[in-house]
Enzyme design. Structure first.
Site, PDB file in Angstrom:
ATOM      1  N   ASP A   1       0.855  -1.186   0.000  1.00 12.77           N
ATOM      2  CA  ASP A   1       0.000   0.000   0.000  1.00 12.77           C
ATOM      3  C   ASP A   1       0.887   1.230   0.000  1.00 12.77           C
ATOM      4  OD1 ASP A   1      -2.426  -1.358   0.019  1.00 12.77           O
ATOM      5  OD2 ASP A   1      -2.527  -1.422   2.204  1.00 12.77           O
TER       6      ASP A   1
ATOM      7  N   ASP B   1      -6.989  -1.344  -4.671  1.00 11.87           N
ATOM      8  CA  ASP B   1      -8.088  -1.013  -3.761  1.00 11.87           C
ATOM      9  C   ASP B   1      -9.054  -0.020  -4.411  1.00 11.87           C
ATOM     10  OD1 ASP B   1      -6.816  -2.627  -1.881  1.00 11.87           O
ATOM     11  OD2 ASP B   1      -5.807  -0.930  -0.927  1.00 11.87           O
TER      12      ASP B   1
END
Length: 185
Positions: A138, A155
């Site tokens: 991330d 995401d």
């Protein structure tokens, strides 16, 4: 409404649509599968490319967003991190179950290929991270007005895919159903 005595359950069902020729159904199924696969591949390629840039050391910061490298052991907001190595297998099984369902449900694959493709592409890309890096990579950190979870391109694709499906199910399909009922009247 008066119901005749010869009415059966099957008389309430809508009339069957005319059957398509077998070759057009097979062609349609292949075309739907190709569209879905192309969306999945595009999402994986884009997400993995951006992640490779982040893994090579790219960082950036502004008042709203920072680009930082974070490894997420869980799913959204680090939930289920306690599952450890089992999480990637659980996710992989879930993605395979969705894909298997789509192979047997040609209508869903054709109608919802974009939303489902974005969701599956994002999910597969994050599972790839779990196998390669041991966790999901991330990097987008939103910190303007409020602190938000750190996320990635996959995401975002998953969220957009869910939004597309919700719009199709709640708005477009209802609109189509109401038009169909008007035609039957």
């Amino acid at each position: 409404m008066k119901i005749s005595q010869n009415t059966t359950f099957f008389s309430y069902l809508p009339p069957k649509s005319p059957k398509k020729a077998p070759h057009s159904t097979a062609k349609s199924k292949i075309y739907g599968f190709i569209k879905l696969t192309l969306v999945i591949i595009a999402v994986i390629a884009c997400d993995q490319y951006v992640k490779s840039i982040i893994l090579d050391g790219f960082r950036w910061s502004s008042e709203m967003i920072s680009i930082v490298l974070v490894y997420n052991d869980g799913v959204a907001f680090s939930m289920l991190a306690s599952l450890g190595e089992y999480l990637k297998w659980l996710q992989m099984g879930f993605l395979l179950a969705i894909f298997a369902y789509l192979l047997f449900n040609n209508d869903a694959m054709k109608r919802y290929f974009l939303g489902i493709g974005l969701i599956l592409g994002g999910g597969v890309s994050n599972v790839i991270d779990r196998f390669i890096h041991g966790a999901v990579v991330d990097f987008v950190h939103w910190h303007y007005w409020f602190e938000f979870a750190i996320f990635n391109v996959a995401d975002v694709c998953i969220d957009i895919g869910v939004a597309i499906l919700m719009i199709q199910w709640l708005w477009l399909d209802k609109k189509h159903a109401s038009k169909s009922q008007e035609v039957l009247k």
